[in-house]
Design an enzyme around this catalytic site. Structure first.
Site, PDB file in Angstrom:
ATOM      1  CG  LEU A 119      -2.219  -1.110   1.295  1.00  0.00           C
ATOM      2  CD1 LEU A 119      -2.447  -1.063   2.491  1.00  0.00           C
ATOM      3  CD2 LEU A 119      -2.960  -0.587   0.489  1.00  0.00           C
ATOM      4  CD  GLU A 130       9.308   1.403   0.849  1.00  0.00           C
ATOM      5  OE1 GLU A 130       8.576  -0.112   0.445  1.00  0.00           O
ATOM      6  OE2 GLU A 130       9.808   1.362   1.043  1.00  0.00           O
ATOM      7  N   GLY A 131       8.144   3.902   3.062  1.00  0.00           N
ATOM      8  CA  GLY A 131       8.119   4.935   3.875  1.00  0.00           C
ATOM      9  C   GLY A 131       9.186   4.616   4.422  1.00  0.00           C
ATOM     10  CE1 TYR A 169      13.829   4.869  10.954  1.00  0.00           C
ATOM     11  CE2 TYR A 169      12.829   6.995  10.608  1.00  0.00           C
ATOM     12  CZ  TYR A 169      14.132   6.381  11.044  1.00  0.00           C
ATOM     13  OH  TYR A 169      15.267   7.029  11.844  1.00  0.00           O
ATOM     14  CB  VAL A 219       2.280   0.631   5.437  1.00  0.00           C
ATOM     15  CG1 VAL A 219       0.929  -0.240   5.394  1.00  0.00           C
ATOM     16  CG2 VAL A 219       2.398   0.925   5.184  1.00  0.00           C
ATOM     17  CE  LYS A 257       4.486   1.885  10.668  1.00  0.00           C
ATOM     18  NZ  LYS A 257       4.283   2.972  11.186  1.00  0.00           N
ATOM     19  CG  ASP A 280       1.532  14.547   9.763  1.00  0.00           C
ATOM     20  OD1 ASP A 280       1.240  15.675   9.432  1.00  0.00           O
ATOM     21  OD2 ASP A 280       1.997  13.225   9.211  1.00  0.00           O
TER      22      ASP A 280
END
Lengths: 456, 363
Positions: free
Chosen positions: A128, A130-131, A133, A136, A151, A243
């Site tokens: 779903l 990509e970050g 760290y 997902v 995650k 946030d």
């Protein structure tokens, strides 16, 4: 410093002696040294000399924005803050069909022996997001057949388990609320660390894209109530979200709103623009924080909530600044008028204060700027006004806002349900079909199904 | 009889109902002062005791009631004063803009403080009290060297205690476990993280980086990622702020709190109890001249329920004897730490040497 570290090391030797017992220490040490791989051994002599001189450096500097300038030893940190974690890819647009879930279930053998915490209990389906760290994935639990969001945290050899993951897990373990995303499970394997979250079909950003031109006023009330309810819960637990934006508000097919993306930085500052300028949006940031104030509190989240309120009404962001802090502030001043030292004592002392940033502009009525407010009862405008106050101390709190007359049309029992109970359990609370859905739906189907089916 | 005042202040069992603040107020309505059972500090309770005797006395009660429109408002008088003080104190402690939530935060603190105490002080057999003292003392030194915040130390020792009860560690790896707990606490609390190699260096490279990271995962799994913790110093600062304590009293209490980390018996006590006992002992040791305002403030602070009198006395005795022998022990990291001029030389205060006697005199 060197002599101090030497001293600590000597003390450490003493600790080992005492812990290990007088006799056993030599043997055990020997055994342990043999155990350790040879390469590592050889390196030690070199490393040791190097480290002797560079111990000062061995405190890794986190990104500068994580640093708190006024972090003196004795100062108490009252707020755990929720760190901003940006995913490079937007949340996937593929949402599951609740009917489709049943189909999924058949594909995976349902084994009663499977346990929570075991990697094989979950099957991941598609990525779903990509970050930095984590990534997902959408997944399915083989224990219950439920859809989950997995995650996957990337482990780093240098620092072990990332601190963000540690903070997120330990914080979310204690947040049990219908309007906060639920952490089901933590899976710890040799290579990675997986957090299993409940799967929620869509988010507010997506929902608003699907229904352009503003949402149904009835639905806005329901979303706002849930948002403020979630905020009230975390605020009274000394936690700030920091946030808030539509992408971080998940919406289930029933209309339940859940706060998500809780990274758990304790630091008080929020990422500066320089850190991740391409992704961080300033739209939901209050003027005091834009001006560099680090002494922010729950009022920070309330501004974000107010912006989201307007965005739901108008179908457009409230203050869509394009490039930088300056422009973002201009957008705010255009509506609010510029503050002065008289109206806002201490304004000129804020770190980023620049006199030239305050070009004269008159405060406007909200209903002339955001036309939708004209069509709605004035208590809507009143609540917006209380949330979008330039001076943080004047902003309404989440708790007070829940008591605002704007919500008086909701069933009164909604105020007294338990934290973990969704507001949709209260009779008379439901999501109305959005205008677009009424036109589109030739067949009569339940709005909840319709919502998800459209995305499929 | 009506419920004692003490029970009210933390009548905060899980409130999972969505309710406005006013509901709490009615819950605290049943109030009665029990001056003789408050913190074991008789000197502090003069005002409350006279106040309560005024209520207890039938005819006076009648009279007072008449003037104050019913017993309810009279009963609510002190709690709302206390509540106001708590809110003010929380605001002063860097909460200025969040006055609305101050009371809820206080309830939350009282509710979650049980995370910090352990059900029993049982440690694995090979982990004797002496071993523990040596290890904790060493961790205090490392903590000081790395310039961490005080909360980090408390969390680290808390994690150490919990993981010792939950996971099996060989004697040889105890130091590694201690270091890992400090590392985890730093990851939770600190902005600056030490490098793993730096930590290995501090342990003389007895353990490899790989071993340290493996232990980290073992501990995290053992604790099920639950690193939640309610910093005990917050309670101390809150109480001290309500009681308008002088900086020296606070420093002394901080010293005594830190000494409690070394004492294995203290594992079972709640942070509020430790904070209350430390502050109380600190006041007795320093014996600062009392002022009426100070006494009234202290009296108000002591009406927050912190624990039964025997418990508090027990903690005070433990702390007093620890403080009395701190200077002569080999494990004296805290003693040295608190003998500096920034800490107002509290650990060198002459009265600490016979603190136990001081206690005995009063009880």
């Amino acid at each position: 410093m060197e002599s101090l570290s030497q001293w600590v090391r000597e003390a450490g030797w003493w600790v080992r002696r005492c812990c290990g017992g007088e006799d056993t220490v030599d043997v055990e040490e020997k055994g342990r040294r043999e155990e350790g791989d040879e390469e590592e051994q050889d390196k030690h002599e070199v490393v040791e000399i190097e480290e002797e001189s560079s111990f000062r450096k061995s405190l890794t500097l986190l990104p500068p924005d994580k640093l708190d300038p006024d972090q003196s030893g004795s100062q108490i940190q009252w707020f755990q803050t929720l760190q901003v974690r940006q995913l490079r890819v937007q949340r996937g647009r593929s949402n599951s069909d609740p009917l489709g879930e049943k189909g999924n279930k058949d594909h995976f053998t349902w084994k009663p022996g499977l346990q929570f915490g075991a990697a094989q209990s979950y099957v991941s389906l598609e990525k779903l997001a990509e970050g930095a760290y984590s990534s997902v994935y959408k997944g399915v639990s083989r224990i219950s057949g439920q859809l989950v969001a997995l995650k996957v945290i990337h482990m780093k050899m240098e620092e072990g388990v990332p601190f963000t993951a540690i903070r997120e897990a330990s914080l979310l373990k204690h947040l049990k609320h219908a309007n906060i995303v639920l952490l089901h499970d933590i899976i710890h394997t040799k290579e990675s660390l997986n957090f299993v979250f409940e799967y929620v079909q869509t988010d507010l950003a997506q929902y608003m894209t699907q229904h352009p031109g503003g949402l149904q006023s009835h639905n806005i009330r329901i979303f706002m109530f849930q948002l403020l309810r979630g905020l009230c819960y975390i605020h009274s637990r000394k936690i700030l979200h920091r946030d808030l934006k539509p992408q971080n508000l998940l919406i289930s097919s029933l209309g339940e709103l859940k706060l998500a993306d809780f990274g758990l930085a304790r630091s008080k500052s929020i990422p500066s623009q320089t850190f991740s300028s391409e992704v961080v949006t300033l739209w939901y940031r209050p003027p005091d924080v834009l001006l560099g104030s680090t002494d922010y509190s729950t009022a920070l989240d309330m501004w974000g909530a107010g912006c989201i309120f307007i965005e739901m009404l108008q179908g457009m962001p409230a203050f869509p600044g394009v490039s930088d802090v300056y422009e973002q502030l201009q957008k705010i001043w255009m509506v609010m008028g510029i503050p002065s030292e008289d109206s806002w004592p201490g304004l000129s002392l804020l770190p980023n204060y620049k006199a030239e940033w305050f070009v004269h502009s008159e405060p406007k009525q909200f209903r002339t700027v955001w036309k939708r407010l004209n069509q709605l009862p004035c208590k809507t405008e009143d609540l917006v006004q209380r949330m979008l106050k330039v001076i943080p101390t004047h902003r309404i709190s989440a708790q007070e806002s829940l008591q605002h007359p704007y919500f008086s049309t909701l069933p009164p029992t909604i105020m007294h349900i338990r934290d973990t109970v969704s507001i949709f359990k209260v009779p008379g609370v439901y999501l109305e079909p959005e205008v677009r859905d009424i036109f589109n739906s030739a067949k009569k189907i339940r709005p909840s199904l319709q919502l998800a089916a459209k995305y499929w | 009889r009506r419920a004692p005042l003490r029970t009210w202040a933390n009548a905060c069992g899980p409130i999972d109902r969505w309710q406005p603040v006013e509901v709490d107020e009615s819950r605290m309505a049943p109030v009665k002062m029990e001056p003789e059972r408050r913190w074991g500090d008789k000197s502090g309770c003069i005002i409350l005791s006279s106040f309560s005797s005024c209520i207890a006395d039938g005819c006076v009660e009648e009279h007072v009631l008449h003037g104050m429109q019913g017993l309810h408002s009279l009963q609510a008088l002190v709690p709302s004063l206390l509540r106001h003080e708590i809110e003010r104190a929380l605001e002063k402690l860097n909460l200025i803009e969040d006055g609305v939530y101050a009371w809820e935060m206080f309830l939350e603190m009282m509710r979650t403080q049980s995370w910090n105490s352990l059900p029993n002080a049982d440690m694995p057999r090979h982990f004797t009290e002496t071993t523990r003292v040596i290890l904790v003392d060493w961790l205090i030194q490392v903590h000081e060297m790395l310039h961490f915040q005080e909360d980090t130390l408390y969390l680290a020792i808390h994690l150490l205690n919990r993981s010792l009860q939950l996971i099996k560690v060989t004697t040889a790896n105890l130091q590694l476990l201690g270091m890992v707990c400090l590392f985890l606490a730093a990851k939770k609390e600190e902005c600056l993280l030490p490098e793993v190699s730096g930590l290995c260096y501090l342990m003389d490279h007895t353990y490899t980086k790989h071993q340290l990271l493996r232990m980290e995962r073992k501990v995290l799994c053992g604790l099920k990622f639950n690193l939640s913790f309610c910093p005990p110093l917050h309670f101390l600062f809150l109480l001290a702020s309500i009681a308008r304590c002088s900086p020296k009293v606070v420093w002394m209490a901080r010293y005594l709190m830190e000494l409690s980390l070394l004492e294995i018996q203290c594992l079972v006590f709640l942070p509020m109890q430790l904070a209350g006992a430390a502050l109380c002992l600190s006041r007795r040791v320093l014996q600062e001249p009392s002022t009426p305002e100070g006494e009234a403030a202290w009296c108000l602070a002591s009406s927050i329920h912190v624990g039964s009198e025997p418990t508090l006395l027990k903690i005070m005795h433990i702390l007093a004897s620890a403080a009395a022998k701190a200077h002569s022990r080999e494990t004296c990291a805290s003693f040295i730490k608190f003998s500096s001029s920034e800490t107002l030389h509290v650990s060198r205060h002459p009265n600490l040497k016979n603190a136990s006697a001081l206690l005995g005199m009063c009880t």
